[in-house]
Design an enzyme around this catalytic site. Structure first.
Site, PDB file in Angstrom:
ATOM      1  CG  ASP A 117      -0.680  -0.080   8.032  1.00  0.00           C
ATOM      2  OD1 ASP A 117      -1.449   0.776   8.499  1.00  0.00           O
ATOM      3  OD2 ASP A 117       0.510   0.155   7.740  1.00  0.00           O
TER       4      ASP A 117
ATOM      5  N   GLY B 159       4.342  -4.008   3.810  1.00  0.00           N
ATOM      6  CA  GLY B 159       4.671  -5.357   3.319  1.00  0.00           C
ATOM      7  C   GLY B 159       4.331  -6.467   4.317  1.00  0.00           C
ATOM      8  N   GLY B 160       4.763  -6.302   5.566  1.00  0.00           N
ATOM      9  CA  GLY B 160       4.482  -7.314   6.590  1.00  0.00           C
ATOM     10  C   GLY B 160       2.985  -7.451   6.833  1.00  0.00           C
ATOM     11  CB  SER B 161       0.299  -4.900   7.145  1.00  0.00           C
ATOM     12  OG  SER B 161       0.961  -4.192   8.156  1.00  0.00           O
TER      13      SER B 161
ATOM     14  CE  LYS C 114       0.983   1.287   4.412  1.00  0.00           C
ATOM     15  NZ  LYS C 114       1.745   2.476   4.747  1.00  0.00           N
TER      16      LYS C 114
HETATM   17  O1  C5P Z   1       0.505  -1.671  14.462  1.00  0.00           O
HETATM   18  P1  C5P Z   1       1.914  -1.675  13.936  1.00  0.00           P
HETATM   19  O2  C5P Z   1       2.663  -2.908  14.295  1.00  0.00           O
HETATM   20  O3  C5P Z   1       1.982  -1.327  12.496  1.00  0.00           O
HETATM   21  O4  C5P Z   1       2.633  -0.464  14.684  1.00  0.00           O
HETATM   22  C1  C5P Z   1       4.016  -0.356  14.860  1.00  0.00           C
HETATM   23  C2  C5P Z   1       4.287   0.713  15.917  1.00  0.00           C
HETATM   24  O5  C5P Z   1       3.935   2.012  15.405  1.00  0.00           O
HETATM   25  C3  C5P Z   1       3.440   0.572  17.168  1.00  0.00           C
HETATM   26  O6  C5P Z   1       4.070  -0.236  18.111  1.00  0.00           O
HETATM   27  C4  C5P Z   1       3.300   2.005  17.654  1.00  0.00           C
HETATM   28  O7  C5P Z   1       4.478   2.388  18.367  1.00  0.00           O
HETATM   29  C5  C5P Z   1       3.290   2.800  16.376  1.00  0.00           C
HETATM   30  N1  C5P Z   1       1.915   3.118  15.915  1.00  0.00           N
HETATM   31  C6  C5P Z   1       1.179   4.124  16.558  1.00  0.00           C
HETATM   32  N2  C5P Z   1      -0.073   4.419  16.095  1.00  0.00           N
HETATM   33  C7  C5P Z   1      -0.584   3.796  15.019  1.00  0.00           C
HETATM   34  C8  C5P Z   1       0.158   2.801  14.355  1.00  0.00           C
HETATM   35  C9  C5P Z   1       1.413   2.494  14.825  1.00  0.00           C
HETATM   36  O8  C5P Z   1       1.636   4.725  17.540  1.00  0.00           O
HETATM   37  N3  C5P Z   1      -1.792   4.142  14.592  1.00  0.00           N
END
Ligand code: C5P
Length: 287
Positions: free
Chosen positions: A139, A104-106, A10
């Site tokens: 994501d 990518g991971g998502s 994305k």
């Molecule tokens: O959810 P994801 O693993 O993509 O998020 C990675 C890091 O990014 C989270 O641990 C958090 O520190 C931060 N994050 C955030 N708010 C979001 C998405 C991600 O603070 N909406």
């Protein structure tokens, strides 16, 4: 039984961080669009063996094929709610750069949930898959269905939009390292991360992008991340010099993309920039 599933990256055409939440995450307003750059996952189920997971990764020697991988975690989440009878051998062919702001991971996690549901003859409905996706990452819910959407909350409140057409992309990953949690911290420390605009102006920006006008792209991370990633900054400048209508960083970077109204122009830009950057992809928006 063997099944293949594509995991599409994305890009964010608009990304505003609109507040910090009590759970430590941040509320976002973002326009995400699926693009044709993809990983490919193959799932083979050996039915006569007891349940186990074997993950093989091709195309990226730095990625660990262990329980920290989102594919592995997606399988574990799936089997909490449904059965997978047999030994599951998953091959992940990695094309999407990692830790790149391209999801990518998502995308891999979402593809795993879709594939396991297909492999098991659809025991779980869409709502259940979304619940599982939310647990796996911010994501992942968007990546389940993809297309074009306005995503709010952590990214899980999704309003689908009509996909964009007739535009071409050149995506460049600079290879610089950006930590997403650190990028959010930079935003927390600053006072003016949000798009400085009235609700009305903001609405106009969002709706113009939604209608395919690409001159109002915005990413709240850019002003903090690009100064620390000179190669990504240069890639963005070069994309404009090569005729991109508009260029922006995706997610928390360090990937940037340029939008072209003409495929040949995009291809020529990519050819030129391949001499300076290793990871240059010609891509497009998909549903
Ligand atoms: O959810 P994801 O693993 O993509 O998020 C990675 C890091 O990014 C989270 O641990 C958090 O520190 C931060 N994050 C955030 N708010 C979001 C998405 C991600 O603070 N909406």
């Amino acid at each position: 039984m063997v099944l293949t599933e594509k995991a599409y990256a994305k890009i964010n055409l608009y990304l505003d961080v609109v507040g910090k939440r009590p759970d430590g995450f941040h509320n976002l307003e973002t326009l995400m669009h699926t693009v044709s750059l993809s990983d490919e996952l193959t799932f083979e189920l050996l039915k006569r063996e007891p349940f186990s997971i074997e993950l093989k990764i091709e195309g990226n020697d730095n990625l660990k094929a262990d329980e920290s991988n989102l594919v592995f975690r997606a399988v574990k989440e799936f089997v909490k709610h449904s059965h997978v009878d047999g030994k599951l051998i998953i091959t992940l062919k990695k094309n999407i750069p990692v830790e790149a702001g391209l999801g990518g991971g998502s995308a891999d996690a979402a593809a795993t949930l879709r594939a396991l549901n297909r492999l098991s003859k659809f025991p779980l409905d869409e709502t259940k898959l979304y619940e599982m996706a939310e647990k796996l990452g911010s994501d992942v819910p968007f990546c389940l269905k993809g297309g074009f959407a306005l995503c709010r909350g952590r990214g899980e409140k999704i309003t689908p939009l009509s996909p964009l057409k007739n535009l071409h992309l050149v995506i460049i990953n600079s290879g610089e390292r950006v930590s997403t949690p650190d990028a959010f911290k930079l935003i927390d420390q600053s006072k003016n991360s949000e798009l400085q605009a009235s609700p009305n102006e903001k609405y106009n920006v969002l709706s113009s992008i939604t209608e395919g006008e690409m001159n109002a792209l915005f990413n709240a991370f850019e002003q903090y991340i690009l100064p620390t990633c000179p190669r990504a900054k240069k890639a963005k400048e070069e994309l404009i010099l090569c005729g991109a209508y508009s260029a922006l960083m995706s997610g928390s970077g360090p990937t940037v993309f340029g939008i072209f109204d003409d495929f040949v122009k995009a291809e020529n830009a990519a050819k030129k920039l391949q001499s300076d950057f290793d990871k240059v992809f010609v891509s497009g928006f998909i549903d």
